[in-house]
Scaffold this motif. Sequence first.
Motif, PDB file in Angstrom:
ATOM      1  N   GLN A   1      62.600  27.726  59.718  1.00  0.00           N
ATOM      2  CA  GLN A   1      63.515  26.744  60.266  1.00  0.00           C
ATOM      3  C   GLN A   1      64.205  27.244  61.525  1.00  0.00           C
ATOM      4  O   GLN A   1      64.407  26.491  62.485  1.00  0.00           O
ATOM      5  CB  GLN A   1      64.561  26.357  59.226  1.00  0.00           C
ATOM      6  CG  GLN A   1      65.457  25.202  59.650  1.00  0.00           C
ATOM      7  CD  GLN A   1      64.701  23.920  59.888  1.00  0.00           C
ATOM      8  OE1 GLN A   1      63.961  23.448  59.023  1.00  0.00           O
ATOM      9  NE2 GLN A   1      64.861  23.326  61.074  1.00  0.00           N
TER      10      GLN A   1
ATOM     11  N   ALA B   1      61.900  26.777  64.410  1.00  0.00           N
ATOM     12  CA  ALA B   1      61.833  25.364  64.788  1.00  0.00           C
ATOM     13  C   ALA B   1      63.094  24.954  65.542  1.00  0.00           C
ATOM     14  O   ALA B   1      63.027  24.239  66.549  1.00  0.00           O
ATOM     15  CB  ALA B   1      61.652  24.496  63.546  1.00  0.00           C
TER      16      ALA B   1
ATOM     17  N   ASN C   1      63.238  23.482  69.294  1.00  0.00           N
ATOM     18  CA  ASN C   1      63.842  22.169  69.508  1.00  0.00           C
ATOM     19  C   ASN C   1      65.030  22.227  70.461  1.00  0.00           C
ATOM     20  O   ASN C   1      65.330  21.246  71.150  1.00  0.00           O
ATOM     21  CB  ASN C   1      64.283  21.566  68.173  1.00  0.00           C
ATOM     22  CG  ASN C   1      63.098  21.219  67.278  1.00  0.00           C
ATOM     23  OD1 ASN C   1      61.980  21.056  67.757  1.00  0.00           O
ATOM     24  ND2 ASN C   1      63.344  21.120  65.986  1.00  0.00           N
TER      25      ASN C   1
ATOM     26  N   TYR D   1      59.872  19.822  66.501  1.00  0.00           N
ATOM     27  CA  TYR D   1      59.168  20.383  65.347  1.00  0.00           C
ATOM     28  C   TYR D   1      59.900  19.961  64.084  1.00  0.00           C
ATOM     29  O   TYR D   1      61.129  20.059  64.007  1.00  0.00           O
ATOM     30  CB  TYR D   1      59.115  21.909  65.424  1.00  0.00           C
ATOM     31  CG  TYR D   1      57.876  22.436  66.094  1.00  0.00           C
ATOM     32  CD1 TYR D   1      56.672  22.531  65.403  1.00  0.00           C
ATOM     33  CD2 TYR D   1      57.903  22.843  67.422  1.00  0.00           C
ATOM     34  CE1 TYR D   1      55.524  23.017  66.022  1.00  0.00           C
ATOM     35  CE2 TYR D   1      56.764  23.329  68.045  1.00  0.00           C
ATOM     36  CZ  TYR D   1      55.578  23.420  67.333  1.00  0.00           C
ATOM     37  OH  TYR D   1      54.449  23.896  67.934  1.00  0.00           O
TER      38      TYR D   1
ATOM     39  N   VAL E   1      60.012  20.797  60.078  1.00  0.00           N
ATOM     40  CA  VAL E   1      59.590  21.682  58.996  1.00  0.00           C
ATOM     41  C   VAL E   1      59.616  20.895  57.692  1.00  0.00           C
ATOM     42  O   VAL E   1      60.663  20.376  57.302  1.00  0.00           O
ATOM     43  CB  VAL E   1      60.506  22.914  58.894  1.00  0.00           C
ATOM     44  CG1 VAL E   1      60.049  23.811  57.751  1.00  0.00           C
ATOM     45  CG2 VAL E   1      60.503  23.679  60.214  1.00  0.00           C
TER      46      VAL E   1
ATOM     47  N   THR F   1      54.016  21.822  58.546  1.00  0.00           N
ATOM     48  CA  THR F   1      54.797  21.672  59.774  1.00  0.00           C
ATOM     49  C   THR F   1      54.225  20.544  60.609  1.00  0.00           C
ATOM     50  O   THR F   1      53.009  20.369  60.686  1.00  0.00           O
ATOM     51  CB  THR F   1      54.770  22.979  60.601  1.00  0.00           C
ATOM     52  OG1 THR F   1      55.179  24.067  59.774  1.00  0.00           O
ATOM     53  CG2 THR F   1      55.699  22.882  61.805  1.00  0.00           C
TER      54      THR F   1
ATOM     55  N   CYS G   1      54.590  18.605  64.488  1.00  0.00           N
ATOM     56  CA  CYS G   1      55.133  18.581  65.845  1.00  0.00           C
ATOM     57  C   CYS G   1      54.966  17.162  66.388  1.00  0.00           C
ATOM     58  O   CYS G   1      53.881  16.589  66.306  1.00  0.00           O
ATOM     59  CB  CYS G   1      54.411  19.577  66.744  1.00  0.00           C
ATOM     60  SG  CYS G   1      55.021  19.561  68.444  1.00  0.00           S
TER      61      CYS G   1
END
Length: 291
Positions: free
Chosen positions: A219, A222, A226, A268, A270, A275, A277
Amino acid sequence: MAIAMSLYVSRIFTKPIQKISKEMESFDGKDFSHKIELHTNTELDKIGHSYNEMLANIEHLLTEIKNQEKELRTSELNMLISQINPHFLYNTLDTIYMLARINGEETTMKMIQALSKYLRLSLSKGNDIVTVSDELENVKSYMEIQQIRNEALFSYEIECKAETRERWILKLILQPLVENAIKYGFCDISEGGFIRIKVEEMSGRLVLSVYNNGAPMKQEKADLLNSLKNVPVSEMRQHFPDGRHGYGVINIITRLRLKYGEDVEYEYEVQEDGTKCVIRLPENGEKNDEL
């Protein structure tokens, strides 16, 4: 007969493949004089021609960068070099070499044709904007090569309506995402992987998503990716000082933001089982040569 077949395969495939592999391995990003000349009357000739075109494109981009220091051109140069000099091409050619010696023509030709199509679509005659259809064909060729190299590792699914396939898009957006999925998502498995690519139009936007059922991204990683939407383009690489993790993603985000401005969205997600995108492009994704 077996000896004759072995000699035939060796003459048609082995020597040209060794020549291509040697030239690619010796490429250092500086000397562009090492061109490949093949006359085998097979798909290998197209690969050699595509490689020569790629060298010419890189040399041309280097000249542009010297004259005008644009972040976009730098990203394109890095992407082209990464296509020539990565372990992917070396490993693919090594696999072709072994298949030619062991398995005969059918599988070998399938892999050569997939690689040839992948290189051709990656070049796109020097255009930065391609149709969604061509972008999907490019990533499909890449996945077919990886399926041959990694038998039973993963399957894939592509969802895209016919009318959406004619939309325009910045090229080489999907393949790096799929590469990350295989490299990191499937690193701990040997079979059962799954990749789903979906392209659709939603509220006037072109939405692209790449999902894999491998090990979910951490996380914090990600969140870092992000958060790049709030970081100036020129500073994004500083968030990944090791120069490896996130490098391909940064190239994608850089090119998207320089093309579409701040209207592009990149995220992204999670999930428990993998995962995903998601990229959302603005409505003005039509063909545009002014990059």
